[in-house]
Design a protein around this motif. Structure first.
Motif, PDB file in Angstrom:
ATOM      1  N   UNK A  51     -13.922  12.752  59.085  1.00 31.12           N
ATOM      2  CA  UNK A  51     -13.079  13.054  59.698  1.00 31.12           C
ATOM      3  C   UNK A  51     -12.555  11.881  60.529  1.00 31.12           C
ATOM      4  N   UNK A  52     -13.816  11.910  61.539  1.00 27.50           N
ATOM      5  CA  UNK A  52     -14.040  11.079  62.655  1.00 27.50           C
ATOM      6  C   UNK A  52     -13.805   9.650  62.337  1.00 27.50           C
ATOM      7  N   UNK A  53     -14.271   9.466  60.908  1.00 24.25           N
ATOM      8  CA  UNK A  53     -14.337   8.020  60.562  1.00 24.25           C
ATOM      9  C   UNK A  53     -12.826   6.894  60.340  1.00 24.25           C
ATOM     10  N   UNK A  54     -12.512   8.413  59.197  1.00 25.50           N
ATOM     11  CA  UNK A  54     -10.655   8.052  58.763  1.00 25.50           C
ATOM     12  C   UNK A  54     -10.258   8.140  60.071  1.00 25.50           C
ATOM     13  N   UNK A  55     -10.176   8.775  61.236  1.00 24.90           N
ATOM     14  CA  UNK A  55     -10.009   8.365  62.800  1.00 24.90           C
ATOM     15  C   UNK A  55      -9.346   7.840  63.132  1.00 24.90           C
ATOM     16  N   UNK A  56     -10.607   6.492  63.481  1.00 17.35           N
ATOM     17  CA  UNK A  56     -10.734   5.253  64.158  1.00 17.35           C
ATOM     18  C   UNK A  56     -10.877   4.309  62.853  1.00 17.35           C
ATOM     19  N   UNK A  57     -10.511   4.082  61.404  1.00 17.01           N
ATOM     20  CA  UNK A  57     -10.258   3.555  60.993  1.00 17.01           C
ATOM     21  C   UNK A  57      -8.682   3.255  60.864  1.00 17.01           C
ATOM     22  N   UNK A  60      -7.315   0.905  63.985  1.00 16.09           N
ATOM     23  CA  UNK A  60      -7.225   0.096  63.656  1.00 16.09           C
ATOM     24  C   UNK A  60      -6.148  -0.885  62.489  1.00 16.09           C
ATOM     25  N   UNK A  61      -5.995  -0.236  62.040  1.00 15.13           N
ATOM     26  CA  UNK A  61      -4.493  -1.190  61.668  1.00 15.13           C
ATOM     27  C   UNK A  61      -3.536  -0.981  61.904  1.00 15.13           C
ATOM     28  N   UNK A  62      -3.073  -2.267  61.863  1.00 14.82           N
ATOM     29  CA  UNK A  62      -2.124  -2.297  62.899  1.00 14.82           C
ATOM     30  C   UNK A  62      -0.404  -2.450  62.259  1.00 14.82           C
ATOM     31  N   UNK A  63       0.317  -1.764  63.056  1.00 16.08           N
ATOM     32  CA  UNK A  63       2.067  -1.056  62.675  1.00 16.08           C
ATOM     33  C   UNK A  63       2.323  -0.249  62.486  1.00 16.08           C
ATOM     34  N   UNK A  64       1.359   0.834  62.744  1.00 18.65           N
ATOM     35  CA  UNK A  64       0.409   2.240  61.836  1.00 18.65           C
ATOM     36  C   UNK A  64       0.857   2.944  63.575  1.00 18.65           C
ATOM     37  N   UNK A  65       1.498   3.720  64.111  1.00 13.69           N
ATOM     38  CA  UNK A  65       2.097   4.834  65.377  1.00 13.69           C
ATOM     39  C   UNK A  65       0.260   5.083  65.086  1.00 13.69           C
ATOM     40  N   UNK A  66       0.388   5.688  66.648  1.00 14.19           N
ATOM     41  CA  UNK A  66      -1.056   6.493  66.344  1.00 14.19           C
ATOM     42  C   UNK A  66      -0.635   8.470  66.544  1.00 14.19           C
TER      43      UNK A  66
END
Length: 101
Positions: A51-57, A60-66
């Motif tokens: 889950x942490x790895x998916x959160x970090x990924x 890194x994606x552009x135009x995706x609000x946190x």
């Protein structure tokens, strides 16, 4: 409506019920609780890392609000599309530089 099993004697009914209880109890106690708890802890730790790895990924994606909630599958799809776009940009940029020379 399901059919009920017929018994030739009343003792078969009791013995079958007794065996079912013993089988279900033995399968429940197949692994000692300590081993089961350790396996559960390892699985929880593995899922936390994943889950942490998916959160970090996702960060890194552009135009995706946190605060956007994405499934793991959506995260992978968006990451794949982003990588393809980056690859196309790099390959397109290399081709234009070769043509200009």
């Amino acid at each position: 409506m399901p059919r009920r099993k017929r018994y030739s004697s009343p003792f078969e009914f009791i013995d079958d019920d007794f065996d079912d209880d013993n089988c279900s109890q033995s399968s429940r106690h197949e692994y000692p609780p300590v081993q089961r708890n350790a396996a559960n802890a390892r699985e929880r730790a593995r899922m936390r890392v994943l889950s942490s790895a998916f959160g970090r990924l996702k960060t890194k994606l552009p135009n995706i609000p946190p605060d956007t909630k994405l499934s793991k599958l959506d995260t992978l799809r968006l990451a794949t599309m982003y990588i393809k776009q980056l690859k196309a940009a790099v390959e397109g940029g290399d081709n234009t530089n070769l043509n200009e020379k």
